[in-house]
Write a protein that holds these residues in place. Structure first.
Motif, PDB file in Angstrom:
ATOM      1  N   PHE A  38       0.837  -1.208   0.000  1.00  0.00           N
ATOM      2  CA  PHE A  38       0.000   0.000   0.000  1.00  0.00           C
ATOM      3  C   PHE A  38       0.868   1.254   0.000  1.00  0.00           C
ATOM      4  CE2 PHE A  38      -3.999  -2.006   1.985  1.00  0.00           C
ATOM      5  CZ  PHE A  38      -4.615  -2.056   0.740  1.00  0.00           C
ATOM      6  N   LEU A  39       1.826   1.270   0.912  1.00  0.00           N
ATOM      7  CA  LEU A  39       2.684   2.453   1.043  1.00  0.00           C
ATOM      8  C   LEU A  39       3.482   2.696  -0.243  1.00  0.00           C
ATOM      9  CD1 LEU A  39       4.007   2.131   4.691  1.00  0.00           C
ATOM     10  CD2 LEU A  39       2.496   3.903   3.775  1.00  0.00           C
ATOM     11  N   TYR A  40       4.028   1.620  -0.795  1.00  0.00           N
ATOM     12  CA  TYR A  40       4.810   1.716  -2.024  1.00  0.00           C
ATOM     13  C   TYR A  40       3.950   2.276  -3.169  1.00  0.00           C
ATOM     14  CZ  TYR A  40       7.309   0.207  -6.192  1.00  0.00           C
ATOM     15  OH  TYR A  40       7.920   0.160  -7.423  1.00  0.00           O
ATOM     16  N   PHE A  41       2.720   1.741  -3.294  1.00  0.00           N
ATOM     17  CA  PHE A  41       1.823   2.201  -4.368  1.00  0.00           C
ATOM     18  C   PHE A  41       1.387   3.647  -4.146  1.00  0.00           C
ATOM     19  CE2 PHE A  41       0.183  -2.186  -5.948  1.00  0.00           C
ATOM     20  CZ  PHE A  41       1.451  -2.451  -6.442  1.00  0.00           C
ATOM     21  N   LEU A  42       1.186   4.007  -2.880  1.00  0.00           N
ATOM     22  CA  LEU A  42       0.821   5.392  -2.576  1.00  0.00           C
ATOM     23  C   LEU A  42       1.883   6.341  -3.122  1.00  0.00           C
ATOM     24  CD1 LEU A  42      -0.493   5.534   1.101  1.00  0.00           C
ATOM     25  CD2 LEU A  42      -1.660   6.342  -0.950  1.00  0.00           C
ATOM     26  N   PHE A  43       3.117   5.940  -2.937  1.00  0.00           N
ATOM     27  CA  PHE A  43       4.229   6.766  -3.389  1.00  0.00           C
ATOM     28  C   PHE A  43       4.379   6.689  -4.914  1.00  0.00           C
ATOM     29  CE2 PHE A  43       8.726   7.096  -4.529  1.00  0.00           C
ATOM     30  CZ  PHE A  43       8.986   8.389  -4.075  1.00  0.00           C
ATOM     31  N   LYS A  44       4.367   5.458  -5.420  1.00  0.00           N
ATOM     32  CA  LYS A  44       4.640   5.251  -6.842  1.00  0.00           C
ATOM     33  C   LYS A  44       3.587   5.904  -7.732  1.00  0.00           C
ATOM     34  CE  LYS A  44       5.801   1.801 -10.252  1.00  0.00           C
ATOM     35  NZ  LYS A  44       5.345   0.592 -10.879  1.00  0.00           N
ATOM     36  N   TYR A  45       2.327   5.814  -7.330  1.00  0.00           N
ATOM     37  CA  TYR A  45       1.244   6.320  -8.185  1.00  0.00           C
ATOM     38  C   TYR A  45       0.681   7.640  -7.688  1.00  0.00           C
ATOM     39  CZ  TYR A  45       1.570   1.638 -10.127  1.00  0.00           C
ATOM     40  OH  TYR A  45       2.040   0.493 -10.716  1.00  0.00           O
ATOM     41  N   ARG A  46       1.483   8.375  -6.946  1.00  0.00           N
ATOM     42  CA  ARG A  46       0.998   9.648  -6.411  1.00  0.00           C
ATOM     43  C   ARG A  46       0.736  10.638  -7.560  1.00  0.00           C
ATOM     44  NH1 ARG A  46       6.327   9.602  -6.434  1.00  0.00           N
ATOM     45  NH2 ARG A  46       7.521  11.515  -6.823  1.00  0.00           N
ATOM     46  N   ALA A  47      -0.097  11.639  -7.273  1.00  0.00           N
ATOM     47  CA  ALA A  47      -0.389  12.652  -8.282  1.00  0.00           C
ATOM     48  C   ALA A  47       0.842  13.519  -8.501  1.00  0.00           C
ATOM     49  CB  ALA A  47      -1.565  13.509  -7.813  1.00  0.00           C
ATOM     50  N   ARG A  48       1.239  13.690  -9.735  1.00  0.00           N
ATOM     51  CA  ARG A  48       2.325  14.605 -10.034  1.00  0.00           C
ATOM     52  C   ARG A  48       2.190  15.068 -11.483  1.00  0.00           C
ATOM     53  NH1 ARG A  48       4.004   9.359  -9.805  1.00  0.00           N
ATOM     54  NH2 ARG A  48       5.608   8.635 -11.245  1.00  0.00           N
ATOM     55  N   PRO A  49       2.776  16.150 -11.825  1.00  0.00           N
ATOM     56  CA  PRO A  49       2.608  16.713 -13.169  1.00  0.00           C
ATOM     57  C   PRO A  49       3.011  15.717 -14.248  1.00  0.00           C
ATOM     58  CG  PRO A  49       3.792  18.248 -11.740  1.00  0.00           C
ATOM     59  CD  PRO A  49       3.665  16.986 -10.985  1.00  0.00           C
ATOM     60  N   GLY A  50       2.208  15.620 -15.297  1.00  0.00           N
ATOM     61  CA  GLY A  50       2.544  14.733 -16.410  1.00  0.00           C
ATOM     62  C   GLY A  50       2.026  13.312 -16.263  1.00  0.00           C
ATOM     63  N   HIS A  51       1.424  13.005 -15.090  1.00  0.00           N
ATOM     64  CA  HIS A  51       0.869  11.647 -14.885  1.00  0.00           C
ATOM     65  C   HIS A  51      -0.633  11.710 -14.792  1.00  0.00           C
ATOM     66  CE1 HIS A  51       4.381   8.961 -14.150  1.00  0.00           C
ATOM     67  NE2 HIS A  51       4.963  10.155 -14.122  1.00  0.00           N
ATOM     68  N   LYS A  52      -1.306  10.881 -15.576  1.00  0.00           N
ATOM     69  CA  LYS A  52      -2.754  10.866 -15.564  1.00  0.00           C
ATOM     70  C   LYS A  52      -3.215   9.660 -14.748  1.00  0.00           C
ATOM     71  CE  LYS A  52      -6.281  12.113 -18.909  1.00  0.00           C
ATOM     72  NZ  LYS A  52      -7.309  11.124 -18.829  1.00  0.00           N
ATOM     73  N   ALA A  53      -4.318   9.843 -14.010  1.00  0.00           N
ATOM     74  CA  ALA A  53      -4.852   8.724 -13.227  1.00  0.00           C
ATOM     75  C   ALA A  53      -5.331   7.620 -14.152  1.00  0.00           C
ATOM     76  CB  ALA A  53      -5.999   9.209 -12.353  1.00  0.00           C
ATOM     77  N   ILE A  54      -5.090   6.346 -13.739  1.00  0.00           N
ATOM     78  CA  ILE A  54      -5.576   5.196 -14.520  1.00  0.00           C
ATOM     79  C   ILE A  54      -6.732   4.572 -13.755  1.00  0.00           C
ATOM     80  CG2 ILE A  54      -4.961   2.946 -15.478  1.00  0.00           C
ATOM     81  CD1 ILE A  54      -1.987   3.928 -15.207  1.00  0.00           C
ATOM     82  N   TYR A  55      -7.841   4.312 -14.450  1.00  0.00           N
ATOM     83  CA  TYR A  55      -8.971   3.651 -13.795  1.00  0.00           C
ATOM     84  C   TYR A  55      -8.906   2.162 -14.079  1.00  0.00           C
ATOM     85  CZ  TYR A  55     -10.735   8.235 -12.762  1.00  0.00           C
ATOM     86  OH  TYR A  55     -10.854   9.492 -12.272  1.00  0.00           O
ATOM     87  N   SER A  56      -8.803   1.374 -13.008  1.00  0.00           N
ATOM     88  CA  SER A  56      -8.708  -0.075 -13.169  1.00  0.00           C
ATOM     89  C   SER A  56     -10.059  -0.705 -12.837  1.00  0.00           C
ATOM     90  CB  SER A  56      -7.633  -0.627 -12.233  1.00  0.00           C
ATOM     91  OG  SER A  56      -7.734  -2.027 -12.210  1.00  0.00           O
ATOM     92  N   HIS A  57     -10.459  -1.707 -13.632  1.00  0.00           N
ATOM     93  CA  HIS A  57     -11.752  -2.347 -13.397  1.00  0.00           C
ATOM     94  C   HIS A  57     -11.596  -3.799 -13.000  1.00  0.00           C
ATOM     95  CE1 HIS A  57     -14.032   1.154 -14.597  1.00  0.00           C
ATOM     96  NE2 HIS A  57     -13.131   1.335 -15.546  1.00  0.00           N
ATOM     97  N   GLY A  58     -10.542  -4.111 -12.306  1.00  0.00           N
ATOM     98  CA  GLY A  58     -10.391  -5.461 -11.798  1.00  0.00           C
ATOM     99  C   GLY A  58      -9.578  -6.351 -12.718  1.00  0.00           C
ATOM    100  N   ASN A  59      -9.138  -7.471 -12.132  1.00  0.00           N
ATOM    101  CA  ASN A  59      -8.304  -8.402 -12.868  1.00  0.00           C
ATOM    102  C   ASN A  59      -8.663  -9.803 -12.369  1.00  0.00           C
ATOM    103  OD1 ASN A  59      -6.136 -10.191 -13.402  1.00  0.00           O
ATOM    104  ND2 ASN A  59      -4.770  -8.447 -13.740  1.00  0.00           N
ATOM    105  N   ASN A  60      -9.367 -10.546 -13.215  1.00  0.00           N
ATOM    106  CA  ASN A  60      -9.880 -11.854 -12.783  1.00  0.00           C
ATOM    107  C   ASN A  60      -8.781 -12.796 -12.316  1.00  0.00           C
ATOM    108  OD1 ASN A  60     -12.536 -11.278 -13.127  1.00  0.00           O
ATOM    109  ND2 ASN A  60     -12.667 -12.084 -15.215  1.00  0.00           N
ATOM    110  N   THR A  61      -7.686 -12.839 -13.042  1.00  0.00           N
ATOM    111  CA  THR A  61      -6.600 -13.754 -12.672  1.00  0.00           C
ATOM    112  C   THR A  61      -6.097 -13.438 -11.269  1.00  0.00           C
ATOM    113  OG1 THR A  61      -5.967 -13.585 -14.997  1.00  0.00           O
ATOM    114  CG2 THR A  61      -4.444 -14.732 -13.526  1.00  0.00           C
ATOM    115  N   LEU A  62      -5.870 -12.138 -11.019  1.00  0.00           N
ATOM    116  CA  LEU A  62      -5.382 -11.747  -9.698  1.00  0.00           C
ATOM    117  C   LEU A  62      -6.408 -12.064  -8.622  1.00  0.00           C
ATOM    118  CD1 LEU A  62      -3.550  -8.300  -9.991  1.00  0.00           C
ATOM    119  CD2 LEU A  62      -2.663 -10.472  -9.110  1.00  0.00           C
ATOM    120  N   GLU A  63      -7.681 -11.804  -8.922  1.00  0.00           N
ATOM    121  CA  GLU A  63      -8.704 -12.041  -7.897  1.00  0.00           C
ATOM    122  C   GLU A  63      -8.821 -13.516  -7.551  1.00  0.00           C
ATOM    123  OE1 GLU A  63     -12.339  -9.989  -8.890  1.00  0.00           O
ATOM    124  OE2 GLU A  63     -11.247  -8.090  -9.012  1.00  0.00           O
ATOM    125  N   ILE A  64      -8.731 -14.356  -8.576  1.00  0.00           N
ATOM    126  CA  ILE A  64      -8.775 -15.806  -8.317  1.00  0.00           C
ATOM    127  C   ILE A  64      -7.553 -16.206  -7.479  1.00  0.00           C
ATOM    128  CG2 ILE A  64      -8.568 -18.077  -9.413  1.00  0.00           C
ATOM    129  CD1 ILE A  64     -10.296 -16.874 -11.732  1.00  0.00           C
TER     130      ILE A  64
END
Ligand SMILES: [Cu+2]
Length: 218
Positions: A38-64
């Motif tokens: 969680f902490l790593y992703f918070l840092f890695k995907y933080r809002a910063r200039p030039g980065h657009k948010a990605i909307y993810s709709h799930g991943n069946n393989t990962l969920e299984i």
């Protein structure tokens, strides 16, 4: 390894502690891993200039995968605890002493059968909040409740069992050390719950015989 665990004075306490440690370390490793990610992703995907948010709709393989992995861990834990469960819950070894435990708001009534070994006879003795037993002997408890659900808990014995109104539940233990320990109620049972406290007194053979002689001398 886990120095904050209470002392163990029960023959089966070591098995319980082994399972406790195993589950404790599995959950600790998972907890640290999940929070670290969680902490790593918070840092890695933080809002910063030039980065657009990605909307993810799930991943069946990962969920299984993350459904199956914990399920496997649970099944393995169930198989590993089977022998301990059988030893403690499924069968009671040959009994040396039987005591009836009546929980009530807000005390433990311990009923001793007396010299005739039978309950509901004239020589029964009820002592509030005091469970007297001999050391190195199998003690069977017949646990009941007079009112609501309580939980009979002796941390040093690794023994905990709910007591139910209208239902008798049997349990057993064998203490390996003489001394005196607390028996708290571990189920919120009303306004006096926090003061519901009994004591386990484990006697040497000699002391126990003396206690019996004193109690049933008249
Ligand atoms: Cu209670």
């Amino acid at each position: 390894m886990l120095p904050w665990l209470p002392e163990n004075i029960s023959t089966y306490g070591g098995d319980i502690d082994w399972l406790f440690r195993l589950i404790f370390w599995i959950t600790t490793i998972v907890f640290v891993g999940v929070q670290g990610t969680f902490l790593y992703f918070l840092f890695k995907y933080r809002a910063r200039p030039g980065h657009k948010a990605i909307y993810s709709h799930g991943n069946n393989t990962l969920e299984i995968a993350w459904t199956i992995a914990p399920s496997v861990v649970c099944v393995v834990l169930a198989l590993l605890s089977r022998a301990t469960w059988d030893e403690i819950k499924a069968e009671i070894p040959p009994v040396d002493v039987t005591v009836r435990v009546y929980a009530k708001q807000f005390n433990w009534d311990f009923i001793y059968p007396g010299p005739d070994g039978a309950f509901d006879t004239d020589d029964d003795l009820t002592i509030e909040n005091e469970l007297n037993v001999p050391v190195h002997k199998v003690v069977k408890l017949e646990m009941l409740s007079r009112d609501v659900i309580h939980s009979f808990f002796v941390p040093v014995l690794r023994f905990k069992q709910d007591t139910m109104p209208g239902r008798q539940i049997d349990g057993w233990f064998e203490a390996t050390k003489t001394g005196e320990w607390e028996i708290p109620c571990a189920e919120l049972c009303g306004f006096g719950h926090s003061g519901m406290l009994g004591y386990l007194k484990v006697h040497s053979d000699q002391d126990y015989a003396a206690w019996v002689a004193k109690r049933w001398s008249k």
